[in-house]
Structure formats: structure tokens, C-alpha cells
Design an enzyme around this catalytic site. Structure first.
Site, PDB file in Angstrom:
ATOM      1  CG  ASN A  91     -15.294 -30.726  21.084  1.00 53.17           C
ATOM      2  OD1 ASN A  91     -15.270 -29.240  21.114  1.00 53.17           O
ATOM      3  ND2 ASN A  91     -16.947 -30.997  20.920  1.00 53.17           N
ATOM      4  CE1 TYR A 140      -8.701 -37.458  25.108  1.00 52.08           C
ATOM      5  CE2 TYR A 140      -8.083 -39.586  25.867  1.00 52.08           C
ATOM      6  CZ  TYR A 140      -7.891 -37.818  25.304  1.00 52.08           C
ATOM      7  OH  TYR A 140      -6.880 -37.360  25.908  1.00 52.08           O
TER       8      TYR A 140
END
Ligand code: UDP
Length: 327
Positions: A91, A140
Site C-alpha cells: 500500500n 510502517y
């Protein structure tokens, strides 16, 4: 300016949209509404597409002109990224690459990118400035650092400008009380504290009390979401003068422990808030506090919400409205 805002229906993105509109800019939101909310955006065109759908993305953006792009569309939960790293790399990295590709195809050459303090990993200085070593400790942060590095190369090779803004802990809500922080599930500290305060149940968990900090809980630098929005528009002014790649850290420069935040929230809501102690979360560094002097001096950034109570108060106003609207 005419701005394209991927992720404009999310928490920080929707405050950006509102701030840009309040400052006379035209906004087009691009969002797949996987975590964003349709109620959070108004008075603008909306392109409903996932950045991984390269074909649809290129069809929607073909021939369109924008003065700039402010890119928020990403997965952003540290714990989830530890459990599902591939989802984060796909993503956040491939999604951004698809977006930048379409920008290059359509001669749109100015980007403000939503980055994070998580790119730094464990701090080696009290406050984290832009040149602090970058050793992310979770996927992340790693995915956002990969994008920063990718943008740096793209700026060098093309007539392309990118400003990366590394937020510390975004918090608070729009002064109207109409938009605020609403994740499902909610993982962030301030909304969880306020939800616990409103519900009177002891469902607030404090993740870890044996960090090497004064009270054993994690220390963070909370910065108001509307102050973050201000920095993005300043980023465009900056890029008119300074072409190519740049990066700024955005925080208030003060560290607050989880217990400090609970105490400050108790004062704001006027009652005690129950909590229970839980094990540490995966991937949480003990202290993250910004040195934002570069943003202040180079961008001319002037945050309005300098104290924690004012940030929590704005969040609390919105939470009350949000919970009332559900009843
Ligand atoms: N935290 C907590 N309880 C919660 C949510 C967060 O104790 O319900 C702690 C978390 O471990 C971290 C700090 O609060 O130390 C800030 O977490 P948040 O998820 O708000 O932001 P992050 O720092 O992960 O971006």
C-alpha cells in the site's frame, strides 16, 4: 491552487482538505474509503480509487492538471504493520509509486508527502532533528522511509519537487467540531482516553509501564492536526524557492508520557479516567520528541496549539459531538 489530495477522507487528510478550502484553494480528494469517511469531506470533487488500481488511477488522472499533490493515502498503524508487513509495503510503497508515476505522466511536479517520526526508530538524541539516523524498527516506518528515499531519487532524475513532512503524534480536531479522529478500530491514545472518559468503562489500556522513561510509559510529542495542515501549504511556498527534495520534522518539541496525557485529559473532562496496565505493543519506541526548528525557520511554520490541554480540548469537543450523533 488546485490540489489533489489522496487520502483526503482520512483523519489528517480531511483536516488538510478543510484547511486548504478555508485558505481559498480548490481541492479534489482521491480516496478508496477503506479507512476514510465520506462525512469528513465536503464541497469538492471525489475520485474513488485505490492507488494500487494503476489502470483506474491513470484513467482518472489522464490529462488533468493540478498545481500540486498532498499525499496521505497509506496504512498507518505500527502494530498492524508488524503483523502484516507485505500489506504495508504494497500500500505505502507501491501505492505511492503508482501515484508519482501518474504525476510524471501528467506533468504534475510538486508533491507534499505525509511521512512520520517512525522513520527514525530508537532516538539517539533527546530531540529528533532531520539529520537524526534513520533506523525504523517497524514495517510502517520502514515503508515511509523507502518512499522518502524513492522520492529523493525521483527528484534528482526529473523536474520533480517533493517535501516530506514527518509528523510526530497527530492529535486534536477541527475547531468546528465537525471532523476529528475516528478510526475503527481506534488504536490511538487520545481518542481512546476520551472514549473511556465518555463511556465510564475501564476499557483504556496503558501499553507498557516498564519503558526507560520517568514514569515507565512511552513519551510522545503531540501536535495538532490543523497545525500539521498549515505546514503542508507552507511546503508549496517553500518548493517555489527551493526545488527538488526536502524534509521537515513536525512536532511541538515537548514530550508527554501516557500517564501525563491521561492526567491532562482528566483535567479537560473534569473527571477521573480508569485504565488498566497492559503489555507493551510491538514496535513502539520509548521516546519520540521532535526538534522542529528547521520547519519554523525554513517553512515559517507557526503552530497555534502549543499546549497539550488545548489539543485534548479540541479532540474532546469533537468526540462529544461524534458520540452524541451516534445516539
Ligand atoms: N497507547 C496506550 N493506549 C492506547 C493507545 C496508545 O497506552 O490505547 C500508547 C502507545 O503504546 C504509545 C502512545 O500511547 O506509547 C501513543 O500511541 P498512539 O497509538 O496514539 O501513537 P503512535 O505513537 O503509535 O503513533
Amino acid at each position: 491552487m488546485k490540489l489533489l489530495i489522496p487520502g483526503g477522507a482520512g483523519y489528517i487528510g480531511s483536516h488538510m482538505v478543510r484547511y486548504a478550502q478555508e485558505h481559498g484553494h480548490e481541492v479534489v480528494v482521491l480516496d478508496d474509503f477503506s479507512t476514510g469517511h465520506d462525512w469528513a469531506v465536503r464541497d469538492c470533487e471525489i475520485l474513488n480509487v485505490n492507488l494500487l488500481d494503476h489502470y483506474k488511477l491513470s484513467q482518472l488522472l489522464k490529462g488533468r492538471q493540478f498545481d500540486g499533490v498532498i499525499h496521505f493515502a497509506a496504512k498507518s498503524l505500527v502494530g498492524e504493520s508488524v503483523k502484516k508487513p507485505a500489506m504495508y509495503y504494497r500500500n505505502n510503497v507501491i501505492g505511492t509509486l503508482n501515484l508519482v508515476n501518474e504525476m510524471l505522466n501528467n506533468d504534475i511536479n510538486t508533491l507534499v508527502f505525509s511521512s512520520t517520526a517512525a522513520i527514525f526508530g530508537h532516538p539517539v538524541t533527546d530531540k529528533i532533528a532531520e539529520d537524526h539516523p534513520k533506523n525504523p524498527i517497524n514495517p510502517y516506518g520502514q515503508s515511509k522511509l523507502m518512499v522518502e528515499n524513492m522520492l529523493q531519487d525521483i527528484c534528482l532524475a526529473n523536474d520533480f519537487n517533493a517535501t516530506c513532512l514527518r509528523y510526530f503524534n497527530a492529535a486534536g480536531a477541527h475547531e468546528s467540531g465537525e471532523i476529528g479522529e475516528a478510526h475503527d478500530p481506534e488504536t490511538h491514545l487520545i481518542p481512546n482516553i476520551l472514549k473511556a472518559a465518555l463511556s465510564n468503562e475501564s476499557n483504556l489500556k496503558v501499553f507498557g509501564v516498564d519503558y526507560s522513561t520517568p514514569d515507565g510509559t512511552c513519551v510522545r510529542d503531540y501536535v495538532h492536526v490543523s497545525d500539521l495542515a498549515q505546514a503542508h501549504l507552507l511546503g508549496f511556498e517553500y518548493m517555489q524557492k527551493y526545488r527538488g527534495f526536502s524534509a521537515f520534522n513536525l512536532g511541538n518539541g515537548d514530550g508527554f508520557s501516557v500517564f501525563d496525557v491521561i492526567k491532562a485529559a482528566e483535567k479537560v473532562v473534569g473527571k477521573s479516567i480508569k485504565y488498566e496496565i497492559s503489555p507493551k505493543r510491538d514496535g513502539d519506541p520509548s521516546v519520540l520528541v521532535a526538534d522542529s526548528l528547521r520547519a519554523v525557520s525554513m517553512l515559517g511554520w507557526v503552530p497555534s496549539f502549543k499546549n497539550l490541554a488545548s489539543i485534548i480540548k479540541s479532540a474532546s469537543n469533537w468526540h462529544k459531538n461524534f458520540e452524541d450523533a451516534k445516539v
